[in-house]
Scaffold this active site. Structure first.
Site, mmCIF file in Angstrom:
data_model
loop_
_atom_site.group_PDB
_atom_site.id
_atom_site.type_symbol
_atom_site.label_atom_id
_atom_site.label_comp_id
_atom_site.label_asym_id
_atom_site.label_seq_id
_atom_site.Cartn_x
_atom_site.Cartn_y
_atom_site.Cartn_z
ATOM 1 C CD GLU A 182 8.002 -0.383 7.748
ATOM 2 O OE1 GLU A 182 7.043 -1.053 7.309
ATOM 3 O OE2 GLU A 182 8.251 0.779 7.357
ATOM 4 C CD GLU A 184 0.623 -1.639 7.796
ATOM 5 O OE1 GLU A 184 0.289 -0.810 8.681
ATOM 6 O OE2 GLU A 184 1.118 -1.300 6.713
ATOM 7 C CG ASP A 204 0.348 -4.205 1.907
ATOM 8 O OD1 ASP A 204 0.635 -5.226 2.555
ATOM 9 O OD2 ASP A 204 1.073 -3.193 1.873
ATOM 10 C CG ASP A 238 -0.353 -0.050 2.518
ATOM 11 O OD1 ASP A 238 0.889 -0.151 2.599
ATOM 12 O OD2 ASP A 238 -1.092 0.040 3.533
ATOM 13 C CB SER A 239 4.565 1.740 -0.158
ATOM 14 O OG SER A 239 4.754 0.600 -0.963
ATOM 15 C CE LYS A 289 3.184 -6.010 3.679
ATOM 16 N NZ LYS A 289 2.749 -4.840 4.450
HETATM 17 O O1 KIV Z 1 3.563 -1.111 1.618
HETATM 18 C C1 KIV Z 1 4.723 -1.551 1.545
HETATM 19 O O2 KIV Z 1 5.423 -1.287 0.575
HETATM 20 C C2 KIV Z 1 5.197 -2.375 2.653
HETATM 21 C C3 KIV Z 1 6.622 -2.728 2.828
HETATM 22 C C4 KIV Z 1 6.897 -3.816 3.772
HETATM 23 C C5 KIV Z 1 7.677 -2.379 1.973
HETATM 24 O O3 KIV Z 1 4.414 -2.786 3.433
#
Ligand code: KIV
Length: 278
Positions: free
Chosen positions: A186, A120, A88, A49-50, A118
């Protein structure tokens, strides 16, 4: 492998089996061409999500939507053949509870074809991770600095110093016990990331963590020098493509203004004897 053998992409169990073995090279990608490049060399391609900051100019990841992740997830899947593609779950799409998370994760998997999602968070997300993994959704967890909570954390701060180390270690342990096949650490202080890696039986993927982690991940546009708005200490730049791209754009604009582009070789000739009709 014979040239005609079908290309098989890596699966979450393949990644899980690399614990303590060959290091896992992981990188983000958001588009088909960049996914093709990453796929040749990396084990995991993360549609992070970056992309909110890197591709869409947002100030942080909080404004990223499920639709954005679906769009970029499909683009990356068109470019990846061998790597495991992980997408993400964006902020707001999964934190309310396991059923909300399942609905969002199932859409990501069904509509992009990705191999895993993924999410968080720490121990509080363990019931959600268990719910997903027990229902066929492989989960990569992300603990330590979790950028979707940047407002609660008061910034992108280093995690796990002093007594806070216990919390980070417990978060990682809870995610592994809940069934995550790998865990991103992270911005976690180095000795702690090393200890967590030794403690867990699933691979850790470090970003600003430790060389002892089972793998490493960085943002593609950071290592290529394309995204330079801010550069965390943990990033290493392997190229200066932003500078090279700007020089190329400047040269193009100058040639257009000078009348040097297009040249004869960029134009189309009429065929001899061809009547011009309108
Ligand atoms: O969103 C992202 O790019 C990440 C990283 C771990 C690089 O979560």
């Amino acid at each position: 492998m014979s040239a005609n053998a079908p290309i098989r992409s890596l699966t979450p169990p393949d990644i899980r089996a690399r614990k303590g073995g060959d290091k896992l090279a992981c990188l983000t990608a958001y588009t088909t061409p960049m996914a093709r490049l990453a796929d040749k060399h990396c084990d995991i391609v993360l549609v992070g999500d970056s992309l909110g900051m890197v591709v869409h100019g947002l100030p942080n990841t909080l404004g990223v939507t499920l639709d954005m992740m679906l769009l970029h997830g499909r683009a990356v899947m068109r470019g990846a053949e061998r790597a495991l593609v992980v997408v993400d779950l964006p902020f707001g799409a999964y934190e309310a509870g396991p059923t909300q998370a399942f609905a969002a994760a199932a859409r990501l998997m069904a509509e992009t074809g990705c191999g895993a999602v993924k999410l968080e968070g720490g121990a509080e997300m363990a019931p959600t991770v268990a719910f997903l993994t027990q229902r066929g959704i492989p989960v990569m967890a992300h603990v330590g600095l979790v950028p979707q909570r940047v407002q609660s954390f008061g910034g992108y701060k280093v995690q796990g110093r002093g007594p806070d180390g216990m919390r980070v270690a417990e978060d990682a342990r809870a995610m592994a016990q809940a069934g995550a096949f790998a865990i991103v650490l992270e911005k976690v202080v180095e000795p702690l990331a090393r200890e967590i890696t030794a403690m867990l039986d699933v691979p850790t993927i470090g970003i600003g963590a430790s060389p002892a982690c089972d793998g490493q991940i960085l943002v593609m546009d950071d290592i290529l020098g394309i995204f330079t708005d801010f550069q965390p200490k943990f990033v290493k730049r392997y190229a200066e493509l932003g500078t090279a791209a700007e020089a190329a754009i400047a040269a193009y604009a100058q040639e257009v203004r000078d009348g040097r582009f297009p040249a004869a070789e960029h134009c189309f000739a009429e065929r001899p004897g061809e009547p011009r009709t309108r």
